[in-house]
Write a protein that holds these residues in place. Structure first.
Motif, mmCIF file in Angstrom:
data_model
loop_
_atom_site.group_PDB
_atom_site.id
_atom_site.type_symbol
_atom_site.label_atom_id
_atom_site.label_comp_id
_atom_site.label_asym_id
_atom_site.label_seq_id
_atom_site.Cartn_x
_atom_site.Cartn_y
_atom_site.Cartn_z
ATOM 1 N N SER A 1 39.831 -37.958 5.293
ATOM 2 C CA SER A 1 41.025 -38.349 6.047
ATOM 3 C C SER A 1 41.426 -39.771 5.692
ATOM 4 O O SER A 1 40.601 -40.601 5.324
ATOM 5 C CB SER A 1 40.763 -38.233 7.548
ATOM 6 N N THR A 2 42.712 -40.039 5.805
ATOM 7 C CA THR A 2 43.235 -41.377 5.547
ATOM 8 C C THR A 2 43.737 -42.046 6.823
ATOM 9 O O THR A 2 44.153 -43.188 6.799
ATOM 10 C CB THR A 2 44.389 -41.320 4.523
ATOM 11 N N GLY A 3 43.696 -41.319 7.932
ATOM 12 C CA GLY A 3 44.138 -41.826 9.230
ATOM 13 C C GLY A 3 43.661 -40.890 10.316
ATOM 14 O O GLY A 3 42.829 -40.013 10.072
ATOM 15 N N ASN A 4 44.182 -41.071 11.505
ATOM 16 C CA ASN A 4 43.798 -40.221 12.634
ATOM 17 C C ASN A 4 44.160 -38.763 12.378
ATOM 18 O O ASN A 4 45.212 -38.467 11.819
ATOM 19 C CB ASN A 4 44.485 -40.676 13.921
ATOM 20 N N VAL A 5 43.266 -37.870 12.801
ATOM 21 C CA VAL A 5 43.481 -36.426 12.711
ATOM 22 C C VAL A 5 43.317 -35.865 14.113
ATOM 23 O O VAL A 5 42.355 -36.206 14.808
ATOM 24 C CB VAL A 5 42.461 -35.767 11.750
ATOM 25 N N ASP A 35 44.665 -36.394 2.594
ATOM 26 C CA ASP A 35 44.712 -37.234 1.397
ATOM 27 C C ASP A 35 45.469 -36.510 0.281
ATOM 28 O O ASP A 35 45.095 -36.540 -0.883
ATOM 29 C CB ASP A 35 43.298 -37.629 0.962
ATOM 30 N N ASN A 36 46.525 -35.814 0.668
ATOM 31 C CA ASN A 36 47.397 -35.064 -0.230
ATOM 32 C C ASN A 36 46.665 -33.949 -0.990
ATOM 33 O O ASN A 36 47.060 -33.570 -2.087
ATOM 34 C CB ASN A 36 48.122 -35.994 -1.214
ATOM 35 N N HIS A 37 45.602 -33.425 -0.407
ATOM 36 C CA HIS A 37 44.864 -32.307 -0.996
ATOM 37 C C HIS A 37 44.917 -31.124 -0.029
ATOM 38 O O HIS A 37 44.451 -31.233 1.104
ATOM 39 C CB HIS A 37 43.410 -32.700 -1.275
ATOM 40 N N SER A 38 45.493 -30.012 -0.473
ATOM 41 C CA SER A 38 45.590 -28.814 0.372
ATOM 42 C C SER A 38 44.230 -28.148 0.506
ATOM 43 O O SER A 38 43.493 -28.020 -0.467
ATOM 44 C CB SER A 38 46.582 -27.824 -0.235
ATOM 45 N N VAL A 39 43.920 -27.726 1.730
ATOM 46 C CA VAL A 39 42.644 -27.066 2.005
ATOM 47 C C VAL A 39 42.894 -25.735 2.691
ATOM 48 O O VAL A 39 43.965 -25.475 3.226
ATOM 49 C CB VAL A 39 41.722 -27.952 2.874
ATOM 50 N N ARG A 65 35.201 -28.420 4.006
ATOM 51 C CA ARG A 65 34.542 -29.575 4.620
ATOM 52 C C ARG A 65 35.443 -30.785 4.424
ATOM 53 O O ARG A 65 35.851 -31.086 3.308
ATOM 54 C CB ARG A 65 33.189 -29.835 3.965
ATOM 55 N N ILE A 66 35.725 -31.497 5.512
ATOM 56 C CA ILE A 66 36.584 -32.670 5.474
ATOM 57 C C ILE A 66 35.797 -33.851 6.040
ATOM 58 O O ILE A 66 35.223 -33.748 7.125
ATOM 59 C CB ILE A 66 37.863 -32.490 6.326
ATOM 60 N N LEU A 67 35.758 -34.955 5.311
ATOM 61 C CA LEU A 67 35.149 -36.169 5.843
ATOM 62 C C LEU A 67 36.202 -36.874 6.692
ATOM 63 O O LEU A 67 37.191 -37.393 6.185
ATOM 64 C CB LEU A 67 34.678 -37.091 4.719
ATOM 65 N N ILE A 68 36.018 -36.821 7.991
ATOM 66 C CA ILE A 68 36.893 -37.517 8.928
ATOM 67 C C ILE A 68 36.274 -38.897 9.111
ATOM 68 O O ILE A 68 35.185 -39.033 9.666
ATOM 69 C CB ILE A 68 37.005 -36.751 10.270
ATOM 70 N N ARG A 69 36.971 -39.935 8.609
ATOM 71 C CA ARG A 69 36.375 -41.261 8.524
ATOM 72 C C ARG A 69 37.247 -42.379 9.088
ATOM 73 O O ARG A 69 36.861 -43.537 9.044
ATOM 74 C CB ARG A 69 36.057 -41.590 7.063
ATOM 75 N N ALA A 70 38.437 -42.030 9.608
ATOM 76 C CA ALA A 70 39.370 -43.092 9.995
ATOM 77 C C ALA A 70 39.932 -42.901 11.402
ATOM 78 O O ALA A 70 41.037 -43.332 11.695
ATOM 79 C CB ALA A 70 40.505 -43.158 8.977
ATOM 80 N N PHE A 120 29.639 -37.119 -0.910
ATOM 81 C CA PHE A 120 30.648 -37.295 -1.948
ATOM 82 C C PHE A 120 31.918 -36.562 -1.539
ATOM 83 O O PHE A 120 31.869 -35.538 -0.870
ATOM 84 C CB PHE A 120 30.143 -36.756 -3.291
ATOM 85 N N VAL A 121 33.045 -37.092 -1.955
ATOM 86 C CA VAL A 121 34.354 -36.474 -1.733
ATOM 87 C C VAL A 121 34.882 -36.052 -3.090
ATOM 88 O O VAL A 121 34.928 -36.858 -4.021
ATOM 89 C CB VAL A 121 35.324 -37.465 -1.045
ATOM 90 N N THR A 122 35.259 -34.777 -3.219
ATOM 91 C CA THR A 122 35.638 -34.260 -4.535
ATOM 92 C C THR A 122 37.118 -34.397 -4.866
ATOM 93 O O THR A 122 37.467 -34.553 -6.035
ATOM 94 C CB THR A 122 35.239 -32.776 -4.671
ATOM 95 N N ASP A 123 38.011 -34.341 -3.878
ATOM 96 C CA ASP A 123 39.448 -34.323 -4.170
ATOM 97 C C ASP A 123 40.227 -35.233 -3.244
ATOM 98 O O ASP A 123 39.727 -35.676 -2.218
ATOM 99 C CB ASP A 123 39.988 -32.887 -4.044
ATOM 100 N N GLY A 124 41.493 -35.468 -3.611
ATOM 101 C CA GLY A 124 42.404 -36.293 -2.829
ATOM 102 C C GLY A 124 43.013 -37.374 -3.702
ATOM 103 O O GLY A 124 42.480 -37.720 -4.748
ATOM 104 N N ASP A 125 44.149 -37.892 -3.275
ATOM 105 C CA ASP A 125 44.826 -38.943 -4.037
ATOM 106 C C ASP A 125 44.090 -40.277 -3.967
ATOM 107 O O ASP A 125 44.036 -41.005 -4.949
ATOM 108 C CB ASP A 125 46.253 -39.147 -3.528
ATOM 109 N N ILE A 126 43.532 -40.612 -2.811
ATOM 110 C CA ILE A 126 42.889 -41.913 -2.626
ATOM 111 C C ILE A 126 41.371 -41.819 -2.764
ATOM 112 O O ILE A 126 40.750 -42.663 -3.410
ATOM 113 C CB ILE A 126 43.247 -42.503 -1.243
#
Length: 131
Positions: free
Chosen positions: A8-12, A23-27, A32-37, A74-80
């Protein structure tokens, strides 16, 4: 831990994400999503995406304080956050109460050669032009 598809890049809204991209990656369901923000840091963690209008659930290997303390992922995909790794640095005694904090410890997939440098795979070289 098993890698996350993205981070995540912000609140979810964990009870109803309303989106299918992070992070502009379709799921799809089961990702599995790392919610970090999250603004409420006790909501951070590794979550399973169950659809845009369904509540996310904590991943079964990350649903206790003991499983989160000192974990790396590890995070495999996303723009950032593609090809980056995070470690959880807070001491958690009570899940869903204590803050959960992720700090990036590797981002080699994000290295790019700037002016005067050349990159080939994992190798950076200096372009010497005597100036």
């Amino acid at each position: 831990k098993e890698p996350a598809a993205c981070a995540s890049t912000g609140n979810v809204n964990l009870s109803n994400p309303g989106v299918s991209a992070f992070d502009n990656h379709s799921v799809t369901s089961g990702a599995r999503i790392l919610i970090r923000a999250q603004s409420s840091a006790d909501e951070n963690g590794v979550w399973i995406y169950n659809g845009s209008s369904s509540a996310m659930t904590r991943a079964t290997d990350c649903d206790s304080a003991a499983e989160l303390n000192g974990m790396a992922i590890f995070v495999t995909d996303g723009d950032i956050y593609s090809d980056q790794a995070f470690v959880q640095t807070a001491t958690i005694s009570t899940l869903d109460s204590d803050s959960i904090t992720y700090v990036r410890f590797s981002g080699l997939g994000q290295v790019t050669a700037g002016s005067g440098l050349a990159q080939s795979g994992d190798t950076l070289s200096v372009n010497v032009d005597d100036s």
